[in-house]
Design a protein around this motif. Structure first.
Motif, PDB file in Angstrom:
ATOM      1  N   GLY A 164       0.798  -1.215   0.000  1.00  0.00           N
ATOM      2  CA  GLY A 164       0.000   0.000   0.000  1.00  0.00           C
ATOM      3  C   GLY A 164       0.835   1.271   0.000  1.00  0.00           C
ATOM      4  O   GLY A 164       0.286   2.376  -0.046  1.00  0.00           O
ATOM      5  N   GLN A 165       2.146   1.143   0.051  1.00  0.00           N
ATOM      6  CA  GLN A 165       3.045   2.294   0.026  1.00  0.00           C
ATOM      7  C   GLN A 165       3.859   2.266  -1.268  1.00  0.00           C
ATOM      8  O   GLN A 165       4.180   1.194  -1.778  1.00  0.00           O
ATOM      9  CB  GLN A 165       4.014   2.262   1.214  1.00  0.00           C
ATOM     10  CG  GLN A 165       3.343   2.379   2.561  1.00  0.00           C
ATOM     11  CD  GLN A 165       2.755   3.757   2.775  1.00  0.00           C
ATOM     12  OE1 GLN A 165       3.427   4.763   2.592  1.00  0.00           O
ATOM     13  NE2 GLN A 165       1.487   3.807   3.141  1.00  0.00           N
ATOM     14  N   ALA A 179       0.930   6.809  -0.071  1.00  0.00           N
ATOM     15  CA  ALA A 179      -0.105   5.775  -0.071  1.00  0.00           C
ATOM     16  C   ALA A 179      -1.096   6.173  -1.177  1.00  0.00           C
ATOM     17  O   ALA A 179      -1.912   7.080  -0.973  1.00  0.00           O
ATOM     18  CB  ALA A 179      -0.799   5.695   1.273  1.00  0.00           C
TER      19      ALA A 179
END
Length: 188
Positions: A164-165, A179
């Motif tokens: 998610g990063q 993000a």
């Protein structure tokens, strides 16, 4: 080319590494590990020794990151040993050189110059799942920068370990990441 995100193809190559007898390396040997395949056109050339020496200077740092390094050309493992034994720059190198005289690796990675039988100047970073995460191909006269390669590997490892990063341009370890979300659309 469609190679990013693809899985490394099976291979077997004979390697030379200082202080070792010749040994075989296969795709199974890099399973569950990070690996760099550092292709260069040929032994006993000009830009190649500068790149290989630069990469060797970063080899201890790469090992701390859990990354194994393989120099690859279409020369034989015998030629790799001869070059290692006769060149001051190459004689310092601690990582393994893979002989690719049958062009298996060069073809698998799509970097074989059919007309000359030599590999392009190309770098591939493979993750522990055998997936190609990073690739770089430069023209014959343009050497690569190992410092930038280390930065890219750190970013790839961060992204893998932090779902998610993503890492923005020129990201360095410890800096802010992003993000991705609808909230960021049009705001960067």
């Amino acid at each position: 080319m469609g190679i990013i995100g693809s899985t490394i193809k099976p291979f077997k190559a004979t390697a030379y590494q200082e202080g070792r007898e010749f040994f075989d390396v296969t795709d199974a040997d890099i399973a569950n590990k990070w690996a760099i395949f550092f292709f260069y056109p040929a032994d006993f050339t000009f830009v190649c020794p500068t790149e290989l020496e630069d990469l060797n200077e970063h080899y201890p740092q790469l090992q701390k990151l859990g990354v194994e390094v393989f120099g690859v050309s279409t020369d034989t493992h015998f030629a790799h040993k001869a070059w290692h034994d006769t060149s001051e720059k190459i004689g310092k190198i601690k990582y393994a050189f893979l002989g690719d005289q049958l062009h298996t690796l060069s073809k698998n990675f799509g970097v074989l110059r059919e007309e000359s039988g030599l590999a392009d100047r190309a770098t591939f970073v493979i993750d522990p799942d055998g997936v190609i995460q990073i690739m770089e191909i430069t023209s014959e006269g343009v050497g690569r920068n190992a410092n930038e390669l280390v930065r890219k590997i750190r970013a790839a490892q961060y992204v893998r370990n932090n779902p998610g990063q993503v890492c923005p341009a020129a990201w360095e370890e410890g800096e802010d990441t992003l993000a991705p979300s609808l909230d960021l659309v049009g705001k960067l």
